[in-house]
Scaffold this motif. Structure first.
Motif, PDB file in Angstrom:
ATOM      1  N   LEU A 174      -1.504 -15.861  -7.990  1.00 29.78           N
ATOM      2  CA  LEU A 174      -0.229 -15.857  -6.812  1.00 29.78           C
ATOM      3  C   LEU A 174      -0.681 -15.237  -5.600  1.00 29.78           C
ATOM      4  O   LEU A 174      -0.356 -15.398  -4.546  1.00 29.78           O
ATOM      5  CB  LEU A 174       0.800 -14.939  -7.540  1.00 29.78           C
ATOM      6  CG  LEU A 174       1.585 -15.854  -8.608  1.00 29.78           C
ATOM      7  CD1 LEU A 174       2.641 -14.870  -9.277  1.00 29.78           C
ATOM      8  CD2 LEU A 174       1.841 -17.140  -8.435  1.00 29.78           C
ATOM      9  N   VAL A 175      -1.715 -14.370  -5.505  1.00 31.68           N
ATOM     10  CA  VAL A 175      -2.096 -13.601  -4.448  1.00 31.68           C
ATOM     11  C   VAL A 175      -3.381 -14.478  -3.627  1.00 31.68           C
ATOM     12  O   VAL A 175      -3.961 -13.803  -2.563  1.00 31.68           O
ATOM     13  CB  VAL A 175      -2.392 -12.005  -4.447  1.00 31.68           C
ATOM     14  CG1 VAL A 175      -1.153 -11.223  -4.660  1.00 31.68           C
ATOM     15  CG2 VAL A 175      -3.351 -11.726  -5.311  1.00 31.68           C
ATOM     16  N   PHE A 176      -3.806 -15.373  -4.321  1.00 32.89           N
ATOM     17  CA  PHE A 176      -5.090 -16.070  -3.855  1.00 32.89           C
ATOM     18  C   PHE A 176      -4.866 -16.717  -2.449  1.00 32.89           C
ATOM     19  O   PHE A 176      -5.801 -16.531  -1.793  1.00 32.89           O
ATOM     20  CB  PHE A 176      -5.274 -16.961  -5.000  1.00 32.89           C
ATOM     21  CG  PHE A 176      -6.657 -17.870  -4.742  1.00 32.89           C
ATOM     22  CD1 PHE A 176      -7.774 -17.266  -4.837  1.00 32.89           C
ATOM     23  CD2 PHE A 176      -6.589 -19.150  -4.169  1.00 32.89           C
ATOM     24  CE1 PHE A 176      -9.265 -18.009  -4.652  1.00 32.89           C
ATOM     25  CE2 PHE A 176      -7.616 -19.631  -3.715  1.00 32.89           C
ATOM     26  CZ  PHE A 176      -9.021 -19.391  -3.993  1.00 32.89           C
ATOM     27  N   PRO A 177      -4.005 -17.294  -2.388  1.00 29.10           N
ATOM     28  CA  PRO A 177      -3.728 -18.114  -0.927  1.00 29.10           C
ATOM     29  C   PRO A 177      -3.563 -16.966   0.220  1.00 29.10           C
ATOM     30  O   PRO A 177      -4.392 -17.143   1.389  1.00 29.10           O
ATOM     31  CB  PRO A 177      -2.149 -18.697  -1.010  1.00 29.10           C
ATOM     32  CG  PRO A 177      -1.973 -18.888  -2.459  1.00 29.10           C
ATOM     33  CD  PRO A 177      -2.613 -17.600  -3.116  1.00 29.10           C
ATOM     34  N   ILE A 178      -3.180 -15.844  -0.108  1.00 26.35           N
ATOM     35  CA  ILE A 178      -3.262 -14.803   1.204  1.00 26.35           C
ATOM     36  C   ILE A 178      -4.512 -14.448   1.270  1.00 26.35           C
ATOM     37  O   ILE A 178      -5.174 -14.374   2.191  1.00 26.35           O
ATOM     38  CB  ILE A 178      -2.492 -13.482   0.789  1.00 26.35           C
ATOM     39  CG1 ILE A 178      -0.857 -13.905   0.671  1.00 26.35           C
ATOM     40  CG2 ILE A 178      -2.567 -12.425   1.855  1.00 26.35           C
ATOM     41  CD1 ILE A 178      -0.122 -13.071  -0.091  1.00 26.35           C
ATOM     42  N   ALA A 179      -5.576 -14.198   0.237  1.00 24.82           N
ATOM     43  CA  ALA A 179      -6.819 -13.683   0.308  1.00 24.82           C
ATOM     44  C   ALA A 179      -7.656 -14.805   0.935  1.00 24.82           C
ATOM     45  O   ALA A 179      -8.437 -14.501   1.568  1.00 24.82           O
ATOM     46  CB  ALA A 179      -7.284 -13.292  -1.113  1.00 24.82           C
ATOM     47  N   PHE A 180      -7.557 -15.991   0.378  1.00 26.09           N
ATOM     48  CA  PHE A 180      -8.270 -17.173   0.905  1.00 26.09           C
ATOM     49  C   PHE A 180      -7.984 -17.446   2.546  1.00 26.09           C
ATOM     50  O   PHE A 180      -9.055 -17.282   3.209  1.00 26.09           O
ATOM     51  CB  PHE A 180      -7.620 -18.448   0.135  1.00 26.09           C
ATOM     52  CG  PHE A 180      -8.377 -19.685   0.924  1.00 26.09           C
ATOM     53  CD1 PHE A 180      -9.719 -20.018   0.560  1.00 26.09           C
ATOM     54  CD2 PHE A 180      -7.758 -20.440   1.579  1.00 26.09           C
ATOM     55  CE1 PHE A 180     -10.285 -21.060   1.015  1.00 26.09           C
ATOM     56  CE2 PHE A 180      -8.334 -21.452   2.287  1.00 26.09           C
ATOM     57  CZ  PHE A 180      -9.747 -22.005   1.936  1.00 26.09           C
ATOM     58  N   ILE A 204       6.057   0.526  -0.250  1.00 27.49           N
ATOM     59  CA  ILE A 204       6.978  -0.674  -0.478  1.00 27.49           C
ATOM     60  C   ILE A 204       5.912  -1.814  -0.602  1.00 27.49           C
ATOM     61  O   ILE A 204       6.287  -2.840  -1.762  1.00 27.49           O
ATOM     62  CB  ILE A 204       7.774  -0.994   0.786  1.00 27.49           C
ATOM     63  CG1 ILE A 204       8.808   0.200   0.813  1.00 27.49           C
ATOM     64  CG2 ILE A 204       8.478  -2.389   0.441  1.00 27.49           C
ATOM     65  CD1 ILE A 204       9.657   0.063   1.834  1.00 27.49           C
ATOM     66  N   VAL A 205       4.927  -2.194   0.041  1.00 24.15           N
ATOM     67  CA  VAL A 205       3.820  -3.261  -0.043  1.00 24.15           C
ATOM     68  C   VAL A 205       3.035  -3.132  -1.372  1.00 24.15           C
ATOM     69  O   VAL A 205       2.961  -4.023  -1.963  1.00 24.15           O
ATOM     70  CB  VAL A 205       3.112  -3.220   1.355  1.00 24.15           C
ATOM     71  CG1 VAL A 205       2.014  -3.924   0.989  1.00 24.15           C
ATOM     72  CG2 VAL A 205       3.673  -3.244   2.624  1.00 24.15           C
ATOM     73  N   ASN A 206       2.835  -1.921  -1.699  1.00 25.39           N
ATOM     74  CA  ASN A 206       2.200  -1.667  -2.908  1.00 25.39           C
ATOM     75  C   ASN A 206       2.883  -2.240  -4.136  1.00 25.39           C
ATOM     76  O   ASN A 206       2.381  -2.971  -4.843  1.00 25.39           O
ATOM     77  CB  ASN A 206       1.703  -0.288  -2.994  1.00 25.39           C
ATOM     78  CG  ASN A 206       0.662  -0.133  -4.290  1.00 25.39           C
ATOM     79  OD1 ASN A 206      -0.643  -0.563  -4.073  1.00 25.39           O
ATOM     80  ND2 ASN A 206       1.231   0.396  -5.351  1.00 25.39           N
ATOM     81  N   GLU A 207       4.043  -1.936  -4.096  1.00 21.51           N
ATOM     82  CA  GLU A 207       4.952  -2.203  -5.123  1.00 21.51           C
ATOM     83  C   GLU A 207       5.290  -3.761  -5.157  1.00 21.51           C
ATOM     84  O   GLU A 207       5.544  -4.457  -6.432  1.00 21.51           O
ATOM     85  CB  GLU A 207       6.196  -1.291  -5.317  1.00 21.51           C
ATOM     86  CG  GLU A 207       5.983  -0.079  -5.370  1.00 21.51           C
ATOM     87  CD  GLU A 207       5.367   0.224  -6.908  1.00 21.51           C
ATOM     88  OE1 GLU A 207       5.659  -0.533  -7.935  1.00 21.51           O
ATOM     89  OE2 GLU A 207       4.549   0.758  -6.924  1.00 21.51           O
ATOM     90  N   ILE A 208       5.562  -4.372  -4.075  1.00 20.21           N
ATOM     91  CA  ILE A 208       5.501  -5.694  -3.985  1.00 20.21           C
ATOM     92  C   ILE A 208       4.462  -6.473  -4.517  1.00 20.21           C
ATOM     93  O   ILE A 208       4.710  -7.468  -5.527  1.00 20.21           O
ATOM     94  CB  ILE A 208       6.180  -6.311  -2.536  1.00 20.21           C
ATOM     95  CG1 ILE A 208       7.092  -5.704  -2.080  1.00 20.21           C
ATOM     96  CG2 ILE A 208       5.794  -7.472  -2.294  1.00 20.21           C
ATOM     97  CD1 ILE A 208       7.700  -5.932  -0.597  1.00 20.21           C
ATOM     98  N   LEU A 209       3.257  -6.144  -4.066  1.00 18.47           N
ATOM     99  CA  LEU A 209       2.174  -6.895  -4.362  1.00 18.47           C
ATOM    100  C   LEU A 209       2.172  -6.457  -6.299  1.00 18.47           C
ATOM    101  O   LEU A 209       1.528  -7.553  -6.787  1.00 18.47           O
ATOM    102  CB  LEU A 209       0.921  -6.265  -3.721  1.00 18.47           C
ATOM    103  CG  LEU A 209       0.745  -6.657  -2.465  1.00 18.47           C
ATOM    104  CD1 LEU A 209      -0.344  -5.965  -1.668  1.00 18.47           C
ATOM    105  CD2 LEU A 209       0.519  -8.060  -2.225  1.00 18.47           C
ATOM    106  N   ALA A 210       2.223  -5.366  -6.572  1.00 20.15           N
ATOM    107  CA  ALA A 210       2.044  -5.259  -7.847  1.00 20.15           C
ATOM    108  C   ALA A 210       3.080  -6.080  -8.813  1.00 20.15           C
ATOM    109  O   ALA A 210       2.789  -6.610  -9.769  1.00 20.15           O
ATOM    110  CB  ALA A 210       2.254  -3.779  -8.394  1.00 20.15           C
ATOM    111  N   ALA A 211       4.231  -6.199  -8.427  1.00 20.62           N
ATOM    112  CA  ALA A 211       5.366  -7.062  -9.025  1.00 20.62           C
ATOM    113  C   ALA A 211       4.895  -8.411  -9.223  1.00 20.62           C
ATOM    114  O   ALA A 211       5.113  -9.166  -9.985  1.00 20.62           O
ATOM    115  CB  ALA A 211       6.450  -6.884  -8.278  1.00 20.62           C
ATOM    116  N   VAL A 212       4.486  -8.909  -7.785  1.00 19.09           N
ATOM    117  CA  VAL A 212       3.784 -10.199  -7.894  1.00 19.09           C
ATOM    118  C   VAL A 212       3.025 -10.480  -8.911  1.00 19.09           C
ATOM    119  O   VAL A 212       2.976 -11.557  -9.563  1.00 19.09           O
ATOM    120  CB  VAL A 212       3.307 -10.787  -6.399  1.00 19.09           C
ATOM    121  CG1 VAL A 212       2.647 -12.088  -6.473  1.00 19.09           C
ATOM    122  CG2 VAL A 212       4.547 -10.747  -5.528  1.00 19.09           C
ATOM    123  N   CYS A 213       1.843  -9.757  -8.955  1.00 18.92           N
ATOM    124  CA  CYS A 213       0.811  -9.903  -9.759  1.00 18.92           C
ATOM    125  C   CYS A 213       1.144  -9.713 -11.235  1.00 18.92           C
ATOM    126  O   CYS A 213       0.916 -10.430 -12.180  1.00 18.92           O
ATOM    127  CB  CYS A 213      -0.380  -8.951  -9.786  1.00 18.92           C
ATOM    128  SG  CYS A 213      -1.127  -9.196  -8.104  1.00 18.92           S
TER     129      CYS A 213
END
Length: 239
Positions: A174-180, A204-213
Motif C-alpha cells: 500500500l505504501v509502494f506507490p509513494i516509494a516508487f 501523526i505521520v508515523n501512526e498513519i503509515l503504521a495503520a496503512v501497513c
C-alpha cells in the motif's frame, strides 16, 4: 536487520512504522508455527528476536552478527535469553530468521547453505529481502546491498540452497506507490548518492503509515503482485 538502520532510529525503532508493521507481519506469517528456539542471522539489535520471544512457547534466541564487538548473553525480564554471537556451530533450533541479510552478500545461496547445515531437518527459515531491482536507490547504496529481488528470484535462491517453499509474498504494497514515485524522482537528480531514506517521523505521520501497513497484514499471504519487501517461509527437508 541492518545495524546502520538501528543506529539511525535508536530507541525509536520499536515505534517506527516500518519496523512495527514488519514485526506484526512476521508474527502473522508464523502464527501457525510452533517454535521454542530461534537462530537470528544478521540480527543487529535483535529487534525481531525480541519481538518473537513474546510468544509463550519461545524460550531463547541465538543472535549472530559479525558486527558484534564480542559474544555475550542477555537475560530478559521474563527469564528468556538472548545469546549474542559473532558465529555459531551446530544448533538445535526450530526457526531461523534471515531478515534483510541475503541482499548484502555476493553468494546468497552459499550463505543459506551455511546455516542450513547448522540446524536440524524440519527447521523453518523465514527470509526477508527488499523487492524489485528497479527500486534500487541511494538507500540500497547506503546499506551496501548487492541486489533486490522479485518473488521468483528469492524462491529460486531458496530452492538452490535445498529449502522447501512453504509460502512467499510481497509486503508494504500500500505504501509502494509513494516509494516508487520518490525513488524515480531521486534517480533523476541524485542517482549515485549513498543516503538512508529511513527517517524519524512525527507521531501523526508515523501512526498513519503504521495503520496503512497494518491493513495489509491479514491478506499479505496472497500478495504476489508487489511491495517494498518480500517474505519467504521455507523448511529444511533433508541433509
Amino acid at each position: 536487520m541492518d545495524v546502520k538502520e538501528s543506529d539511525i532510529l535508536g530507541k525509536n525503532i520499536n515505534n517506527h512504522w516500518y519496523y512495527k508493521s514488519k514485526a506484526k507481519a512476521v508474527s502473522c506469517i508464523l502464527n501457525s508455527i510452533r517454535y521454542t528456539k530461534i537462530l537470528d542471522v544478521g540480527a543487529g539489535s535483535a529487534f525481531f528476536s525480541r519481538y518473537l520471544l513474546n510468544s509463550p512457547d519461545a524460550t531463547e534466541a541465538w543472535c549472530v552478527d559479525i558486527g558484534y564487538d564480542k559474544d555475550g548473553d542477555e537475560l530478559l525480564n521474563d527469564g528468556k535469553i538472548l545469546h549474542f554471537r559473532r558465529d555459531v556451530g551446530q544448533l538445535n533450533v526450530d526457526l531461523v530468521l534471515m531478515m534483510d541479510v541475503l541482499e548484502h552478500v555476493d553468494d546468497d545461496v552459499g550463505l543459506l547453505k551455511l546455516y542450513i547445515d547448522k540446524v536440524p531437518i524440519g527447521t523453518k527459515f523465514l527470509i526477508s529481502v527488499p523487492a524489485f531491482q528497479f527500486m534500487w536507490s541511494s538507500h540500497d547504496i547506503f546499506l551496501e546491498h548487492r541486489r533486490r529481488y522479485c518473488l521468483s528470484q528469492i524462491e529460486n535462491t531458496a530452492h538452490q540452497a535445498g529449502l522447501k517453499i512453504l509460502s512467499s509474498n510481497y509486503y508494504f504494497g500500500l505504501v509502494f506507490p509513494i516509494a516508487f514515485v520518490t525513488r524515480m524522482i531521486e534517480k533523476l537528480h541524485k542517482p549515485h548518492e549513498a543516503k538512508s531514506q529511513l527517517k524519524k517521523h512525527n507521531v501523526i505521520v508515523n501512526e498513519i503509515l503504521a495503520a496503512v501497513c497494518n491493513l495489509e497484514i491479514p491478506i499479505q499471504k496472497i500478495n504476489r503482485m508487489g511491495g517494498l519487501a518480500i517474505f519467504c517461509l521455507t523448511e529444511k527437508i533433508n541433509n
